[in-house]
Design an enzyme around this catalytic site. Structure first.
Site, mmCIF file in Angstrom:
data_model
loop_
_atom_site.group_PDB
_atom_site.id
_atom_site.type_symbol
_atom_site.label_atom_id
_atom_site.label_comp_id
_atom_site.label_asym_id
_atom_site.label_seq_id
_atom_site.Cartn_x
_atom_site.Cartn_y
_atom_site.Cartn_z
ATOM 1 N N HIS A 61 -1.295 -1.209 -4.216
ATOM 2 C CA HIS A 61 -2.578 -0.923 -3.570
ATOM 3 C C HIS A 61 -2.652 0.578 -3.270
ATOM 4 O O HIS A 61 -1.746 1.145 -2.648
ATOM 5 C CB HIS A 61 -2.652 -1.744 -2.283
ATOM 6 N N MET A 71 -9.011 8.148 0.499
ATOM 7 C CA MET A 71 -9.871 8.452 1.666
ATOM 8 C C MET A 71 -10.451 9.850 1.515
ATOM 9 O O MET A 71 -9.757 10.757 1.063
ATOM 10 C CB MET A 71 -9.034 8.411 2.944
ATOM 11 N N GLY A 85 -8.772 3.778 7.492
ATOM 12 C CA GLY A 85 -8.504 5.197 7.734
ATOM 13 C C GLY A 85 -7.037 5.505 7.990
ATOM 14 O O GLY A 85 -6.587 6.608 7.706
ATOM 15 N N PHE A 86 -6.320 4.520 8.494
ATOM 16 C CA PHE A 86 -4.924 4.784 8.868
ATOM 17 C C PHE A 86 -4.062 3.553 8.614
ATOM 18 O O PHE A 86 -4.540 2.425 8.777
ATOM 19 C CB PHE A 86 -4.826 5.160 10.358
ATOM 20 N N GLY A 87 -2.811 3.794 8.268
ATOM 21 C CA GLY A 87 -1.844 2.703 8.190
ATOM 22 C C GLY A 87 -1.302 2.405 9.572
ATOM 23 O O GLY A 87 -1.501 3.179 10.522
ATOM 24 N N ASP A 109 -4.852 3.663 -1.581
ATOM 25 C CA ASP A 109 -5.884 3.942 -0.586
ATOM 26 C C ASP A 109 -6.397 5.368 -0.717
ATOM 27 O O ASP A 109 -5.705 6.320 -0.348
ATOM 28 C CB ASP A 109 -5.311 3.740 0.819
ATOM 29 N N GLY A 168 1.276 -2.127 4.174
ATOM 30 C CA GLY A 168 1.749 -0.754 4.066
ATOM 31 C C GLY A 168 2.897 -0.501 4.998
ATOM 32 O O GLY A 168 4.084 -0.562 4.631
ATOM 33 N N SER A 228 0.841 -1.200 0.000
ATOM 34 C CA SER A 228 0.000 0.000 0.000
ATOM 35 C C SER A 228 0.871 1.244 0.000
ATOM 36 O O SER A 228 1.686 1.450 0.909
ATOM 37 C CB SER A 228 -0.896 0.012 1.236
ATOM 38 N N HIS A 241 -8.428 1.126 -3.739
ATOM 39 C CA HIS A 241 -9.324 0.901 -2.600
ATOM 40 C C HIS A 241 -9.948 2.238 -2.222
ATOM 41 O O HIS A 241 -9.281 3.097 -1.642
ATOM 42 C CB HIS A 241 -8.492 0.307 -1.443
ATOM 43 N N MET A 268 -11.279 -6.071 5.438
ATOM 44 C CA MET A 268 -10.477 -5.162 6.276
ATOM 45 C C MET A 268 -10.142 -5.858 7.588
ATOM 46 O O MET A 268 -11.045 -6.324 8.298
ATOM 47 C CB MET A 268 -11.249 -3.871 6.571
ATOM 48 N N ASP A 275 -6.453 -6.628 4.251
ATOM 49 C CA ASP A 275 -5.825 -5.303 4.319
ATOM 50 C C ASP A 275 -5.828 -4.794 5.766
ATOM 51 O O ASP A 275 -6.895 -4.582 6.348
ATOM 52 C CB ASP A 275 -6.650 -4.359 3.422
ATOM 53 N N GLY A 276 -4.608 -4.578 6.308
ATOM 54 C CA GLY A 276 -4.494 -3.971 7.634
ATOM 55 C C GLY A 276 -3.736 -4.845 8.607
ATOM 56 O O GLY A 276 -4.119 -5.975 8.875
ATOM 57 N N GLY A 277 -2.627 -4.318 9.093
ATOM 58 C CA GLY A 277 -1.863 -5.029 10.130
ATOM 59 C C GLY A 277 -1.182 -6.294 9.633
ATOM 60 O O GLY A 277 -0.867 -7.183 10.431
ATOM 61 N N MET A 281 -12.080 4.421 -0.018
ATOM 62 C CA MET A 281 -12.734 4.573 1.286
ATOM 63 C C MET A 281 -13.473 5.905 1.256
ATOM 64 O O MET A 281 -13.097 6.871 1.934
ATOM 65 C CB MET A 281 -11.681 4.532 2.397
HETATM 66 C C1 DX5 Z 1 -6.178 1.314 5.865
HETATM 67 C C2 DX5 Z 1 -5.782 1.076 4.426
HETATM 68 C C3 DX5 Z 1 -4.699 0.119 4.288
HETATM 69 C C4 DX5 Z 1 -3.441 0.484 4.974
HETATM 70 C C5 DX5 Z 1 -2.809 -0.784 5.434
HETATM 71 O O1 DX5 Z 1 -7.222 2.185 5.910
HETATM 72 O O2 DX5 Z 1 -6.874 0.575 3.692
HETATM 73 O O3 DX5 Z 1 -4.451 -0.269 2.944
HETATM 74 O O4 DX5 Z 1 -2.539 1.211 4.204
HETATM 75 O O5 DX5 Z 1 -1.905 -0.396 6.319
HETATM 76 P P1 DX5 Z 1 -0.958 -1.285 7.207
HETATM 77 O O6 DX5 Z 1 -0.421 -2.396 6.345
HETATM 78 O O7 DX5 Z 1 0.034 -0.262 7.562
HETATM 79 O O8 DX5 Z 1 -1.777 -1.778 8.347
HETATM 80 ZN ZN ZN Z 2 -6.429 -0.394 1.628
#
Ligand code: DX5
Ligand code: ZN
Length: 216
Positions: A33, A37, A142-144, A35, A197, A8, A66, A137, A175-177, A68
């Site tokens: 990817h 927002m 909203g946040f990495g 993102d 990300g 990402s 993606h 998700m 996606d996420g963590g 959002m």
């Molecule tokens: C979160 C995004 C993700 C994000 C993933 O809102 O959709 O794509 O960048 O972030 P990491 O891999 O840092 O959790």
């Molecule tokens: Zn994403």
């Protein structure tokens, strides 16, 4: 099929995106990817078309967008115009999801529907046969750099069951963590595509980190 890696760009260096794209071009990243927002659907604003439109000149990797945002149907032709391979819209943002999915396909892109952590897989029962991919998700969007929500692994299993029961080949993206540990458990549960990300871009050697994610 071995699983795919979609770094990402949200965690890239926005002052020098070209350098990070060059790194990704040299890496085993399968997709990029993106993102988007809007500060309404999620409590953050990232980047939009002025940035995305420039990326296809700098990479040959397929773009996985993606959104959002509320009312993503307003932007189908702009996402297609930016050269996206895949357009992900949130189920929670689309009261007329079936129509949006058809619009995405008519614009020549693959269609994916994204589920927030609280949305059950069963919501997709009557649309999944029209989708190329489902994006689960594993954090609240909203946040990495947020902490992985454990229940996501079970959710991947439930989605895989639904896909097999319907005799489909829909891809599962998460996606996420995502890191080496959560990534391995997700792939074992049936995930086909891992978004990462923070884990990639904050690592000392992102190319090596992508390699390790690819060969879990
Ligand atoms: C979160 C995004 C993700 C994000 C993933 O809102 O959709 O794509 O960048 O972030 P990491 O891999 O840092 O959790
Ligand atoms: Zn994403």
């Amino acid at each position: 099929m071995s699983h795919l890696i979609a770094p990402s760009l949200l965690s890239a260096n926005f002052l020098n995106l070209e350098k990070d794209l060059e790194m990704l071009n040299k890496s085993e990243a399968d997709w990029i990817h993106l993102d988007v927002m809007d500060g309404v659907f999620v409590p953050n604003i990232s980047f939009g078309f002025p940035v995305i439109d420039l990326l296809k000149e700098k990479t040959d990797r397929p773009l996985d967008v993606h959104l959002m945002i509320v009312q993503p149907e307003k932007f189908v032709s702009q996402v297609a115009g930016a050269g996206a391979m895949m357009m992900n819209v949130h189920e929670e943002a689309c009261p007329h999801l079936h129509r949006v999915v058809q619009q995405i396909k008519q614009a020549g892109m693959k269609a994916a529907v994204t589920l927030n952590p609280h949305s059950p897989v069963a919501l997709l029962e009557d649309i999944i046969h029209d989708l190329e991919m489902v994006l689960l998700m594993s954090v609240n969007p909203g946040f990495g750099g947020q902490k992985f929500i454990e229940h996501s692994v079970e959710k991947v299993r439930a989605l895989k069951e639904l896909i097999l029961r319907k005799n489909l080949s829909t891809l599962i993206e998460v996606d996420g963590g995502v890191n080496l540990e959560t990534g391995k458990r997700l792939v074992d549960a049936g995930a086909d595509v891992l978004v990462a990300g923070n884990f990639v871009f904050s690592s000392p050697n992102p190319i090596e980190t992508i390699h390790r994610l690819k060969h879990l």
